[in-house]
Design a protein around this motif. Structure first.
Motif, PDB file in Angstrom:
ATOM      1  N   ALA A 107       0.656  -1.239  -0.113  1.00 50.77           N
ATOM      2  CA  ALA A 107       0.079  -0.113  -0.188  1.00 50.77           C
ATOM      3  C   ALA A 107       0.816   1.235  -0.205  1.00 50.77           C
ATOM      4  CB  ALA A 107      -0.811   0.046   1.074  1.00 50.77           C
ATOM      5  N   GLU A 108       1.874   1.062   0.440  1.00 53.66           N
ATOM      6  CA  GLU A 108       2.738   2.266   0.681  1.00 53.66           C
ATOM      7  C   GLU A 108       3.459   2.607  -0.806  1.00 53.66           C
ATOM      8  OE1 GLU A 108       4.763   5.687   1.777  1.00 53.66           O
ATOM      9  OE2 GLU A 108       3.104   4.461   3.128  1.00 53.66           O
ATOM     10  N   ASP A 109       3.864   1.467  -1.202  1.00 55.68           N
ATOM     11  CA  ASP A 109       4.547   1.683  -2.452  1.00 55.68           C
ATOM     12  C   ASP A 109       3.566   2.128  -3.615  1.00 55.68           C
ATOM     13  OD1 ASP A 109       6.839   0.160  -1.878  1.00 55.68           O
ATOM     14  OD2 ASP A 109       5.949  -1.856  -2.518  1.00 55.68           O
ATOM     15  N   ARG A 110       2.448   1.702  -3.627  1.00 56.96           N
ATOM     16  CA  ARG A 110       1.296   2.615  -4.347  1.00 56.96           C
ATOM     17  C   ARG A 110       0.969   3.933  -3.987  1.00 56.96           C
ATOM     18  NH1 ARG A 110      -1.566  -1.257  -7.071  1.00 56.96           N
ATOM     19  NH2 ARG A 110      -1.179  -3.585  -6.374  1.00 56.96           N
ATOM     20  N   LYS A 111       0.800   4.210  -2.773  1.00 55.21           N
ATOM     21  CA  LYS A 111       0.866   5.566  -2.344  1.00 55.21           C
ATOM     22  C   LYS A 111       1.982   6.503  -2.952  1.00 55.21           C
ATOM     23  CE  LYS A 111       0.130   8.851   1.624  1.00 55.21           C
ATOM     24  NZ  LYS A 111       0.737   9.714   0.956  1.00 55.21           N
ATOM     25  N   THR A 112       3.413   6.031  -2.778  1.00 60.35           N
ATOM     26  CA  THR A 112       4.365   6.578  -3.221  1.00 60.35           C
ATOM     27  C   THR A 112       4.181   7.050  -4.577  1.00 60.35           C
ATOM     28  OG1 THR A 112       5.712   5.667  -1.617  1.00 60.35           O
ATOM     29  CG2 THR A 112       6.871   6.802  -3.500  1.00 60.35           C
ATOM     30  N   VAL A 113       3.861   5.972  -5.539  1.00 59.97           N
ATOM     31  CA  VAL A 113       3.817   6.308  -7.008  1.00 59.97           C
ATOM     32  C   VAL A 113       2.680   7.195  -7.268  1.00 59.97           C
ATOM     33  CG1 VAL A 113       3.024   4.925  -9.084  1.00 59.97           C
ATOM     34  CG2 VAL A 113       4.712   3.821  -7.657  1.00 59.97           C
ATOM     35  N   VAL A 114       1.547   6.935  -6.671  1.00 63.78           N
ATOM     36  CA  VAL A 114       0.097   7.903  -6.962  1.00 63.78           C
ATOM     37  C   VAL A 114       0.614   9.513  -6.721  1.00 63.78           C
ATOM     38  CG1 VAL A 114      -2.004   8.442  -6.133  1.00 63.78           C
ATOM     39  CG2 VAL A 114      -1.351   5.881  -6.806  1.00 63.78           C
ATOM     40  N   ASP A 115       1.449   9.448  -5.331  1.00 61.58           N
ATOM     41  CA  ASP A 115       1.507  10.895  -4.958  1.00 61.58           C
ATOM     42  C   ASP A 115       2.552  11.601  -6.284  1.00 61.58           C
ATOM     43  OD1 ASP A 115      -0.002  10.649  -2.735  1.00 61.58           O
ATOM     44  OD2 ASP A 115       1.869  10.407  -1.289  1.00 61.58           O
ATOM     45  N   ASP A 116       3.548  10.699  -6.596  1.00 68.57           N
ATOM     46  CA  ASP A 116       4.364  11.115  -7.777  1.00 68.57           C
ATOM     47  C   ASP A 116       3.676  11.687  -8.711  1.00 68.57           C
ATOM     48  OD1 ASP A 116       6.796  12.405  -8.548  1.00 68.57           O
ATOM     49  OD2 ASP A 116       7.511  10.445  -9.347  1.00 68.57           O
ATOM     50  N   LEU A 117       2.842  10.604  -9.173  1.00 65.93           N
ATOM     51  CA  LEU A 117       2.135  10.969 -10.453  1.00 65.93           C
ATOM     52  C   LEU A 117       1.086  12.185 -10.336  1.00 65.93           C
ATOM     53  CD1 LEU A 117       0.722   7.266 -11.346  1.00 65.93           C
ATOM     54  CD2 LEU A 117       2.224   8.733 -12.740  1.00 65.93           C
ATOM     55  N   LYS A 118       0.680  12.327  -9.119  1.00 66.16           N
ATOM     56  CA  LYS A 118      -0.304  13.709  -8.947  1.00 66.16           C
ATOM     57  C   LYS A 118       0.730  15.026  -9.067  1.00 66.16           C
ATOM     58  CE  LYS A 118      -3.861  11.594  -5.782  1.00 66.16           C
ATOM     59  NZ  LYS A 118      -4.134  11.856  -4.304  1.00 66.16           N
ATOM     60  N   ARG A 119       1.778  14.848  -8.692  1.00 66.74           N
ATOM     61  CA  ARG A 119       2.789  15.888  -8.901  1.00 66.74           C
ATOM     62  C   ARG A 119       2.996  16.247 -10.199  1.00 66.74           C
ATOM     63  NH1 ARG A 119       8.061  16.363  -9.539  1.00 66.74           N
ATOM     64  NH2 ARG A 119       8.380  14.447  -9.753  1.00 66.74           N
ATOM     65  N   CYS A 120       3.326  15.037 -11.080  1.00 65.19           N
ATOM     66  CA  CYS A 120       3.751  15.059 -12.351  1.00 65.19           C
ATOM     67  C   CYS A 120       2.617  15.644 -13.112  1.00 65.19           C
ATOM     68  CB  CYS A 120       4.235  13.651 -12.953  1.00 65.19           C
ATOM     69  SG  CYS A 120       5.607  13.158 -12.135  1.00 65.19           S
ATOM     70  N   CYS A 121       1.410  15.169 -12.981  1.00 65.32           N
ATOM     71  CA  CYS A 121       0.397  15.682 -13.458  1.00 65.32           C
ATOM     72  C   CYS A 121       0.043  16.958 -13.396  1.00 65.32           C
ATOM     73  CB  CYS A 121      -0.962  14.921 -13.158  1.00 65.32           C
ATOM     74  SG  CYS A 121      -0.994  13.250 -13.644  1.00 65.32           S
ATOM     75  N   LYS A 122       0.277  17.561 -12.315  1.00 64.85           N
ATOM     76  CA  LYS A 122       0.224  18.925 -11.861  1.00 64.85           C
ATOM     77  C   LYS A 122       0.930  19.833 -12.750  1.00 64.85           C
ATOM     78  CE  LYS A 122      -0.031  22.567  -8.454  1.00 64.85           C
ATOM     79  NZ  LYS A 122       0.617  22.948  -7.354  1.00 64.85           N
ATOM     80  N   LEU A 123       2.343  19.380 -12.745  1.00 65.24           N
ATOM     81  CA  LEU A 123       3.283  20.144 -13.635  1.00 65.24           C
ATOM     82  C   LEU A 123       2.944  20.052 -15.092  1.00 65.24           C
ATOM     83  CD1 LEU A 123       6.756  18.805 -11.914  1.00 65.24           C
ATOM     84  CD2 LEU A 123       6.034  21.017 -12.142  1.00 65.24           C
ATOM     85  N   ALA A 124       2.555  18.886 -15.376  1.00 68.83           N
ATOM     86  CA  ALA A 124       2.260  18.588 -16.794  1.00 68.83           C
ATOM     87  C   ALA A 124       0.983  19.609 -17.332  1.00 68.83           C
ATOM     88  CB  ALA A 124       2.000  17.376 -17.227  1.00 68.83           C
ATOM     89  N   LEU A 140       2.929  -0.892 -11.581  1.00 69.11           N
ATOM     90  CA  LEU A 140       1.471  -0.934 -11.119  1.00 69.11           C
ATOM     91  C   LEU A 140       0.414  -1.151 -12.120  1.00 69.11           C
ATOM     92  CD1 LEU A 140       1.393   1.713  -8.437  1.00 69.11           C
ATOM     93  CD2 LEU A 140       2.001  -0.829  -8.305  1.00 69.11           C
ATOM     94  N   THR A 141       0.863  -0.940 -13.728  1.00 75.35           N
ATOM     95  CA  THR A 141      -0.228  -0.997 -14.625  1.00 75.35           C
ATOM     96  C   THR A 141       0.359  -2.409 -15.530  1.00 75.35           C
ATOM     97  OG1 THR A 141       0.954   0.434 -15.813  1.00 75.35           O
ATOM     98  CG2 THR A 141      -0.848   1.143 -14.748  1.00 75.35           C
ATOM     99  N   ASP A 142       0.541  -3.317 -14.665  1.00 73.26           N
ATOM    100  CA  ASP A 142       1.180  -4.599 -15.236  1.00 73.26           C
ATOM    101  C   ASP A 142      -0.099  -5.443 -15.708  1.00 73.26           C
ATOM    102  OD1 ASP A 142       0.851  -5.572 -12.868  1.00 73.26           O
ATOM    103  OD2 ASP A 142       3.138  -6.108 -12.634  1.00 73.26           O
ATOM    104  N   THR A 143      -1.292  -5.464 -15.260  1.00 69.68           N
ATOM    105  CA  THR A 143      -2.544  -6.245 -15.676  1.00 69.68           C
ATOM    106  C   THR A 143      -3.582  -5.519 -15.826  1.00 69.68           C
ATOM    107  OG1 THR A 143      -3.241  -6.573 -13.403  1.00 69.68           O
ATOM    108  CG2 THR A 143      -1.386  -8.119 -14.001  1.00 69.68           C
TER     109      THR A 143
END
Length: 149
Positions: A107-124, A140-143
């Motif tokens: 769950a912590e791994d997922r949160k780290t990825v999601v938090d960074d994706l949110k940051r990246c999406c904001k910059l983009a 996390l998107t392998d299935t």
């Protein structure tokens, strides 16, 4: 509208100029440029050259394949990725959702990825660009199921 295109990383040994010429010759209308070889992150001069070459030949950049792994330490500064994609005229930046298979991610791994994706999406988004996660092994998107979470 769907247009024909190619992903530059499929032709890593070819130059930008060769890829553009082959697209014109074969009536391919779009190219996803890779940030690892053809248009490196932060090389805005190269990105401008590629954008000019694309425009002169009636081609569009469909996306920027960044190879950025969201939530993984020691990545390129995502602001450089965004700046490069903007100069290219890329409407979206392709990223990977971490570096762990969905079945192995906590769950912590997922949160780290999601938090960074949110940051990246904001910059983009500030540059008028979207971010797209790639369906890729050992992320996390392998299935089908994990890509929908």
């Amino acid at each position: 509208m769907i247009v024909s295109g190619l992903v530059s990383i499929s032709f890593r040994k070819q130059t930008v100029e060769t890829l553009v010429a082959e697209c014109v010759k074969n009536k391919i209308k779009a190219i996803e440029w890779g940030g690892d070889i053809h248009v490196p992150h932060g090389d805005l001069e190269k990105a401008a050259h590629v954008a000019k070459l694309m425009a002169a030949n009636g081609l569009v950049t469909s996306s920027y394949g960044s190879y950025y792994r969201a939530g993984v330490p020691d990545q390129v500064d995502f602001a450089k990725v965004v700046a490069t994609a903007k100069v290219l005229g890329a409407p979206t930046i392709r990223v990977w959702a971490g570096n762990k298979a969905s079945a192995d991610a906590s769950a912590e791994d997922r949160k780290t990825v999601v938090d960074d994706l949110k940051r990246c999406c904001k910059l983009a988004a500030e540059a008028g660009i979207t971010v797209s996660t790639e369906y890729h092994g050992n992320t996390l998107t392998d299935t089908n199921e994990s890509a929908q979470l």
